[in-house]
Design a protein around this motif. Structure first.
Motif, PDB file in Angstrom:
ATOM      1  N   PHE A  55     -21.979  19.353  57.902  1.00 44.78           N
ATOM      2  CA  PHE A  55     -22.690  20.200  56.957  1.00 44.78           C
ATOM      3  C   PHE A  55     -24.073  19.657  56.649  1.00 44.78           C
ATOM      4  CE2 PHE A  55     -18.191  21.061  56.019  1.00 44.78           C
ATOM      5  CZ  PHE A  55     -18.188  22.442  56.178  1.00 44.78           C
ATOM      6  N   ARG A  56     -25.031  20.559  56.559  1.00 42.23           N
ATOM      7  CA  ARG A  56     -26.388  20.163  56.194  1.00 42.23           C
ATOM      8  C   ARG A  56     -26.501  20.053  54.687  1.00 42.23           C
ATOM      9  NH1 ARG A  56     -29.081  24.480  53.982  1.00 42.23           N
ATOM     10  NH2 ARG A  56     -28.659  26.598  54.750  1.00 42.23           N
ATOM     11  N   SER A  57     -27.630  19.593  54.208  1.00 44.97           N
ATOM     12  CA  SER A  57     -27.892  19.577  52.771  1.00 44.97           C
ATOM     13  C   SER A  57     -28.257  20.991  52.335  1.00 44.97           C
ATOM     14  CB  SER A  57     -29.041  18.614  52.451  1.00 44.97           C
ATOM     15  OG  SER A  57     -28.671  17.291  52.768  1.00 44.97           O
ATOM     16  N   PHE A  58     -27.565  21.483  51.316  1.00 44.64           N
ATOM     17  CA  PHE A  58     -27.803  22.841  50.855  1.00 44.64           C
ATOM     18  C   PHE A  58     -28.801  22.860  49.699  1.00 44.64           C
ATOM     19  CE2 PHE A  58     -23.487  22.929  52.636  1.00 44.64           C
ATOM     20  CZ  PHE A  58     -23.614  23.971  53.541  1.00 44.64           C
ATOM     21  N   LYS A  59     -29.575  23.930  49.658  1.00 40.87           N
ATOM     22  CA  LYS A  59     -30.465  24.125  48.521  1.00 40.87           C
ATOM     23  C   LYS A  59     -29.625  24.388  47.270  1.00 40.87           C
ATOM     24  CE  LYS A  59     -33.927  26.277  51.525  1.00 40.87           C
ATOM     25  NZ  LYS A  59     -34.647  27.540  51.846  1.00 40.87           N
TER      26      LYS A  59
ATOM     27  N   ASP B  64      -5.339  27.717  49.976  1.00 41.36           N
ATOM     28  CA  ASP B  64      -6.064  28.057  51.199  1.00 41.36           C
ATOM     29  C   ASP B  64      -6.862  26.871  51.715  1.00 41.36           C
ATOM     30  OD1 ASP B  64      -5.109  30.616  51.284  1.00 41.36           O
ATOM     31  OD2 ASP B  64      -6.839  31.520  50.299  1.00 41.36           O
ATOM     32  N   MET B  65      -7.346  26.034  50.800  1.00 42.73           N
ATOM     33  CA  MET B  65      -8.166  24.885  51.194  1.00 42.73           C
ATOM     34  C   MET B  65      -7.388  23.870  52.034  1.00 42.73           C
ATOM     35  SD  MET B  65     -10.446  23.880  47.865  1.00 42.73           S
ATOM     36  CE  MET B  65     -12.062  24.592  47.567  1.00 42.73           C
ATOM     37  N   ILE B  66      -6.093  23.767  51.774  1.00 40.08           N
ATOM     38  CA  ILE B  66      -5.277  22.750  52.448  1.00 40.08           C
ATOM     39  C   ILE B  66      -5.355  22.885  53.969  1.00 40.08           C
ATOM     40  CG2 ILE B  66      -2.877  22.097  52.905  1.00 40.08           C
ATOM     41  CD1 ILE B  66      -3.968  20.838  50.418  1.00 40.08           C
ATOM     42  N   THR B  67      -5.455  24.111  54.459  1.00 40.84           N
ATOM     43  CA  THR B  67      -5.476  24.345  55.906  1.00 40.84           C
ATOM     44  C   THR B  67      -6.633  23.611  56.568  1.00 40.84           C
ATOM     45  OG1 THR B  67      -4.540  26.540  55.523  1.00 40.84           O
ATOM     46  CG2 THR B  67      -5.486  26.126  57.691  1.00 40.84           C
ATOM     47  N   TYR B  68      -7.772  23.554  55.871  1.00 38.92           N
ATOM     48  CA  TYR B  68      -8.967  22.881  56.402  1.00 38.92           C
ATOM     49  C   TYR B  68      -9.412  21.779  55.454  1.00 38.92           C
ATOM     50  CZ  TYR B  68      -9.016  27.049  59.344  1.00 38.92           C
ATOM     51  OH  TYR B  68      -8.671  28.053  60.223  1.00 38.92           O
ATOM     52  N   LYS B  69      -8.460  20.966  55.041  1.00 41.03           N
ATOM     53  CA  LYS B  69      -8.690  19.978  53.992  1.00 41.03           C
ATOM     54  C   LYS B  69      -9.867  19.061  54.300  1.00 41.03           C
ATOM     55  CE  LYS B  69      -6.385  16.242  51.440  1.00 41.03           C
ATOM     56  NZ  LYS B  69      -5.129  15.481  51.272  1.00 41.03           N
ATOM     57  N   GLY B  70      -9.916  18.526  55.522  1.00 41.34           N
ATOM     58  CA  GLY B  70     -10.984  17.592  55.875  1.00 41.34           C
ATOM     59  C   GLY B  70     -12.362  18.213  55.749  1.00 41.34           C
ATOM     60  N   GLN B  71     -12.493  19.443  56.223  1.00 38.46           N
ATOM     61  CA  GLN B  71     -13.791  20.119  56.154  1.00 38.46           C
ATOM     62  C   GLN B  71     -14.171  20.425  54.709  1.00 38.46           C
ATOM     63  OE1 GLN B  71     -15.286  22.716  59.177  1.00 38.46           O
ATOM     64  NE2 GLN B  71     -13.263  22.876  60.140  1.00 38.46           N
ATOM     65  N   TRP B  72     -13.178  20.772  53.867  1.00 36.17           N
ATOM     66  CA  TRP B  72     -13.470  21.055  52.470  1.00 36.17           C
ATOM     67  C   TRP B  72     -13.940  19.797  51.733  1.00 36.17           C
ATOM     68  CZ3 TRP B  72     -14.742  25.261  50.276  1.00 36.17           C
ATOM     69  CH2 TRP B  72     -14.230  26.492  50.687  1.00 36.17           C
ATOM     70  N   ILE B  73     -13.326  18.675  52.024  1.00 37.39           N
ATOM     71  CA  ILE B  73     -13.745  17.431  51.362  1.00 37.39           C
ATOM     72  C   ILE B  73     -15.187  17.099  51.720  1.00 37.39           C
ATOM     73  CG2 ILE B  73     -13.375  14.925  51.314  1.00 37.39           C
ATOM     74  CD1 ILE B  73     -10.368  15.500  51.450  1.00 37.39           C
TER      75      ILE B  73
ATOM     76  N   LEU C 132     -17.438  19.255  52.689  1.00 35.30           N
ATOM     77  CA  LEU C 132     -18.303  20.252  52.063  1.00 35.30           C
ATOM     78  C   LEU C 132     -18.515  19.942  50.586  1.00 35.30           C
ATOM     79  CD1 LEU C 132     -19.886  22.891  52.149  1.00 35.30           C
ATOM     80  CD2 LEU C 132     -17.734  24.125  51.788  1.00 35.30           C
ATOM     81  N   GLY C 133     -17.442  19.485  49.917  1.00 37.64           N
ATOM     82  CA  GLY C 133     -17.564  19.132  48.503  1.00 37.64           C
ATOM     83  C   GLY C 133     -18.614  18.059  48.262  1.00 37.64           C
ATOM     84  N   GLU C 134     -18.754  17.143  49.230  1.00 35.27           N
ATOM     85  CA  GLU C 134     -19.770  16.095  49.113  1.00 35.27           C
ATOM     86  C   GLU C 134     -21.182  16.656  49.196  1.00 35.27           C
ATOM     87  OE1 GLU C 134     -18.600  13.642  52.337  1.00 35.27           O
ATOM     88  OE2 GLU C 134     -16.902  12.729  51.269  1.00 35.27           O
ATOM     89  N   ARG C 135     -21.311  17.868  49.731  1.00 36.01           N
ATOM     90  CA  ARG C 135     -22.628  18.496  49.880  1.00 36.01           C
ATOM     91  C   ARG C 135     -22.964  19.460  48.741  1.00 36.01           C
ATOM     92  NH1 ARG C 135     -26.126  15.946  53.259  1.00 36.01           N
ATOM     93  NH2 ARG C 135     -25.164  15.457  55.271  1.00 36.01           N
ATOM     94  N   ILE C 136     -21.957  20.122  48.174  1.00 31.56           N
ATOM     95  CA  ILE C 136     -22.253  21.142  47.160  1.00 31.56           C
ATOM     96  C   ILE C 136     -22.001  20.654  45.734  1.00 31.56           C
ATOM     97  CG2 ILE C 136     -21.857  23.030  48.779  1.00 31.56           C
ATOM     98  CD1 ILE C 136     -19.150  23.511  47.527  1.00 31.56           C
ATOM     99  N   HIS C 137     -21.433  19.447  45.566  1.00 34.83           N
ATOM    100  CA  HIS C 137     -21.296  18.780  44.258  1.00 34.83           C
ATOM    101  C   HIS C 137     -20.683  19.680  43.186  1.00 34.83           C
ATOM    102  CE1 HIS C 137     -23.847  15.873  46.212  1.00 34.83           C
ATOM    103  NE2 HIS C 137     -24.870  16.722  46.256  1.00 34.83           N
ATOM    104  N   PRO C 138     -19.411  20.065  43.312  1.00 35.17           N
ATOM    105  CA  PRO C 138     -18.794  20.956  42.314  1.00 35.17           C
ATOM    106  C   PRO C 138     -18.739  20.348  40.921  1.00 35.17           C
ATOM    107  CG  PRO C 138     -17.138  20.067  43.817  1.00 35.17           C
ATOM    108  CD  PRO C 138     -18.462  19.711  44.397  1.00 35.17           C
ATOM    109  N   GLY C 139     -18.770  19.004  40.841  1.00 37.88           N
ATOM    110  CA  GLY C 139     -18.730  18.360  39.532  1.00 37.88           C
ATOM    111  C   GLY C 139     -19.924  18.673  38.655  1.00 37.88           C
ATOM    112  N   GLU C 140     -21.049  18.976  39.249  1.00 44.02           N
ATOM    113  CA  GLU C 140     -22.252  19.300  38.481  1.00 44.02           C
ATOM    114  C   GLU C 140     -22.102  20.626  37.735  1.00 44.02           C
ATOM    115  OE1 GLU C 140     -25.885  19.215  40.636  1.00 44.02           O
ATOM    116  OE2 GLU C 140     -25.474  17.274  41.583  1.00 44.02           O
ATOM    117  N   TYR C 141     -21.173  21.469  38.184  1.00 43.84           N
ATOM    118  CA  TYR C 141     -21.024  22.799  37.601  1.00 43.84           C
ATOM    119  C   TYR C 141     -19.584  23.033  37.125  1.00 43.84           C
ATOM    120  CZ  TYR C 141     -25.381  23.482  40.237  1.00 43.84           C
ATOM    121  OH  TYR C 141     -26.654  23.353  40.733  1.00 43.84           O
ATOM    122  N   TYR C 142     -18.920  21.947  36.683  1.00 42.97           N
ATOM    123  CA  TYR C 142     -17.496  22.060  36.378  1.00 42.97           C
ATOM    124  C   TYR C 142     -17.235  23.006  35.201  1.00 42.97           C
ATOM    125  CZ  TYR C 142     -18.053  18.902  32.368  1.00 42.97           C
ATOM    126  OH  TYR C 142     -18.416  18.333  31.171  1.00 42.97           O
TER     127      TYR C 142
END
Length: 694
Positions: A235-239, A259-268, A270-280
């Motif tokens: 994944f690239r850095s997202f705006k 649904d995330m479990i199926t692609y768990k590695g890719q979701w983890i 992606l989470g490092e790129r979109i930072h869900p904690g900033e918008y919890y």
């Protein structure tokens, strides 16, 4: 560019007429020159062209000729090692062929034997010209709509076509966008393109996204990854705006973490790129789902429950679960019926209750599977999703299922499909060409290479009875700053797939089978070409049946890394007449862009007199070299797989539509709707088929 697309998809062009009166010499020159390429123009198109100014005509002429040459490979310069092929090769002794090859190899491809090119007798073959018709912009624009509305995956060239439409038409393309996009991969691709060209606002995209996997595909697409999700994406850095969009799309979905479990590695990642904690606070459900993934908390998913029930042969509980997801129910129906010894009636009853919620593409495949369920074959073949045309095979050890049960499944699927198709507009009187039984329904074109005529793997193309010789050819250009050696080869087998002969750089000719190779060229700084001639009657007479054509990268370059690489074939009645490459005799041409070292474009069946379209790749090669001798096992497996293909045909599909919303007729001139190989809806109208008939 628009007429390039229109020619490839419909064999049509559209031209804005004028008020001028072109002299006849212009039209005569155009017709003469494209006749040499195997084409002519329909009368109504000629009438419009005749009204162009000389300047507009010149622009149209050069665009048309360029598109046609590119389509058939006539834009390349063909210089085989032996300029008087095939007669020259067949008349040479083995010593001369061998010594010429050694000299060429020792010079690293810089030295070629010098032979004077003889004057060749003009082409004696009579060829049927392909007609280019007059189109219109409305029909042309519907190519975009059809591709967006596809019910199955589309090819890379079709994705580029969508990209061109959106870039060229801008905001005007909105009128051709549907409210709902069925194909998940198309949701991601179209959304990305609309965002990039600022045609849609982010809020307008929300209607297309229903599951977290839809959102993952968009993130993958924005990162130029594999939207089939068959391979991992970096994944690239997202705006910041993109991160908020992805999180907002996720928040509206249900059962996110399941649904995330199926692609768990890719979701983890992606989470490092979109930072869900900033918008919890704004997206609490999304934040919670990412936390569950990162903390490795156990989630009992729907699939895990089903797998557990199947593991313990608890078909009743498995059916109870699968009713929630009818598509998955249909895909697991064979397994359920195998493990159930007493409850087959219950399984079929429950399936019948939910079958109308299963997509037509899945129903068609289930119907075809159970029609051929007890047909005994040595192997089972699988085509995994992804961007590489691969086939895997395993021994067929499946036990039979009661034939009455199989027939009941077919009856259920057929009934539901007819009911679905009855909801569409009437077709009136319908003519269906029986030759469509040779063409497979296009369920997945994701890894299909671009070709002159787009055909589905496993389809069979009839060879004209007058075709005595098949001349296959390849052309390639060297990879940047690297010597590139690509080899064209042909292997002959009998009806039981026992090897009988091959033609390749290791064996340039066969006197028995009247087959020969134009010479192995190992370097292509300015482009290189090779040809193989195969005498159909000789192969047939001496016990051959199947001929597997392959393209091998001896220099270990992936075929996708080359600037240009394509393969095609011609049919010739008089192979020593005309030029070695004659554009008007080209039957098809396929761009070889496989991310592998070996491509198998076609198989020739000399008994049935058909070309079997394979467009497949071998992913493994011998450790010592990449050639015919080393790839026998893989080629035989692919050959057996493609010649025993149990997939629904276009004839089956169109017959269901006729039963649902038309009346069969047997006179093509009396039909309101025509399904044929050369009139009406044809096997080459893939975009129409995957949009309107699946």
């Amino acid at each position: 560019m628009n007429n390039h697309i229109y020619l490839r998809m419909r064999s049509k062009v559209f031209v804005e007429g004028g008020t001028h009166e072109l002299p006849n010499i212009y039209i005569a020159t155009l017709l003469k020159n494209i006749e040499n390429l195997g084409y002519t123009l329909a009368k109504d198109l000629l009438c419009v062209i005749k009204t162009l100014t000389p300047t507009d005509f010149e622009q149209f002429y050069f665009e048309l000729v360029e598109a046609l040459k590119s389509a058939i490979g006539a834009n390349a310069i063909y210089k085989p090692m032996y300029p008087n092929f095939p007669k020259q090769v067949m008349g040479m002794d083995e010593y001369e062929l061998y010594s010429n090859a050694i000299m060429h190899y020792l010079s690293f491809g810089t030295l070629l034997p010098e032979y004077e090119k003889d004057e060749r007798f003009p082409l004696l073959d009579l060829t049927k010209l392909k007609v280019i018709a007059l189109g219109n912009e409305h029909e042309f624009m519907h190519i975009f709509t059809h591709l967006v509305n596809a019910k199955t995956s589309i090819s890379e060239i079709d994705k580029k076509t969508l990209e061109w439409f959106i870039a060229y038409y801008g905001r005007d393309i909105v009128d051709y966008l549907p409210d709902k996009i069925t194909l998940k991969e198309n949701i991601a691709l179209v959304s990305k393109l609309l965002l990039e060209h600022e045609i849609f606002s982010q809020k307008q995209l929300f209607k297309y996204f229903n599951t977290s996997t839809d959102v993952l595909r968009l993130a993958v697409c924005l990162s130029d990854g594999d939207i089939s999700l068959a391979t991992n994406t970096r994944f690239r850095s997202f705006k910041r705006a993109e991160r908020r969009l992805l999180l907002a799309l996720l928040e509206q979905c249900n059962h996110i973490e399941e649904d995330m479990i199926t692609y768990k590695g890719q979701w983890i990642r992606l989470g490092e790129r979109i930072h869900p904690g900033e918008y919890y606070k704004k997206y609490p459900n999304t934040y919670k789902s990412f936390q569950i993934l990162r903390d490795n908390k156990k989630i009992e998913t729907f699939n895990s429950k089903v797998e557990k029930a199947l593991l313990y042969n608890n078909s009743e509980h498995a059916v109870h679960l699968l009713k929630r997801k009818p598509g998955e129910f249909a895909r697991r129906l064979d397994h359920l019926l195998r493990i159930s010894h007493t409850d087959c009636h219950m399984i079929l009853s429950k399936f019948k209750n939910v079958a109308n919620q299963v997509s037509s593409t899945v129903l068609l495949q289930v119907m075809a599977h159970f029609k051929n369920r007890n047909t005994h074959s040595d192997i089972r073949v699988f085509f995994p999703k992804g961007n590489v045309g691969k086939a895997y095979s395993i021994p067929n050890e499946l036990p039979d299922i009661d034939q009455t049960t199989c027939q009941e499944v077919v009856k259920i699927c057929e009934g539901v499909l007819i009911n679905k198709y009855m909801e569409k507009d009437t077709l009136g009187h319908v003519y269906i060409d029986k030759r469509l039984k040779n063409y497979i329904v296009p369920f997945s074109q994701r890894s299909a290479n671009k070709s002159l005529k787009t055909i589905v793997r496993g389809s069979k193309i009839h060879l004209h009875e007058a075709a005595k010789t098949i001349r296959s050819f390849i052309y390639w250009k060297e990879a940047k700053d690297s010597t590139t050696d690509i080899d064209l080869s042909a292997v002959m087998y009998d009806s039981k797939w026992h090897y009988i002969e091959h033609i390749s750089y290791t064996h340039l000719k066969s006197d028995t089978y009247k087959a020969c190779h134009s010479g192995d060229i190992v370097s292509a700084p300015h482009g290189a070409s090779e040809f193989i001639d195969l005498d159909i009657e000789s192969v047939r007479q001496y016990g051959g049946r199947y001929i597997v054509l392959s393209v091998n990268s001896f220099s270990q370059h992936k075929l996708s890394e080359l600037p240009e690489c394509f393969m095609g074939w011609m049919t010739r009645e008089c192979p020593n007449s005309g030029e070695i490459y004659e554009p008007k005799t080209v039957q098809n041409k396929i761009d070889i862009t496989s991310q592998t070292l070996i491509s198998i474009p076609i198989i020739i069946d000399v008994i049935d007199n058909k070309i079997i379209w394979t467009d497949l790749s071998l992913t493994h090669h011998p450790f010592w070299c990449n050639n015919i001798e080393g790839n026998q096992k893989g080629m035989i497996l692919i050959g057996k797989a493609m010649t025993n293909f149990a997939k629904p045909s276009l004839y089956d599909l169109f017959m269901l539509h006729a039963m649902a919303r038309g009346k069969l007729c047997y006179n093509i001139d009396e039909a309101d709707t025509i399904f044929s190989i050369d009139r009406g809806v044809t096997p080459f109208d893939n975009d129409i088929i995957i949009s309107e008939y699946l």
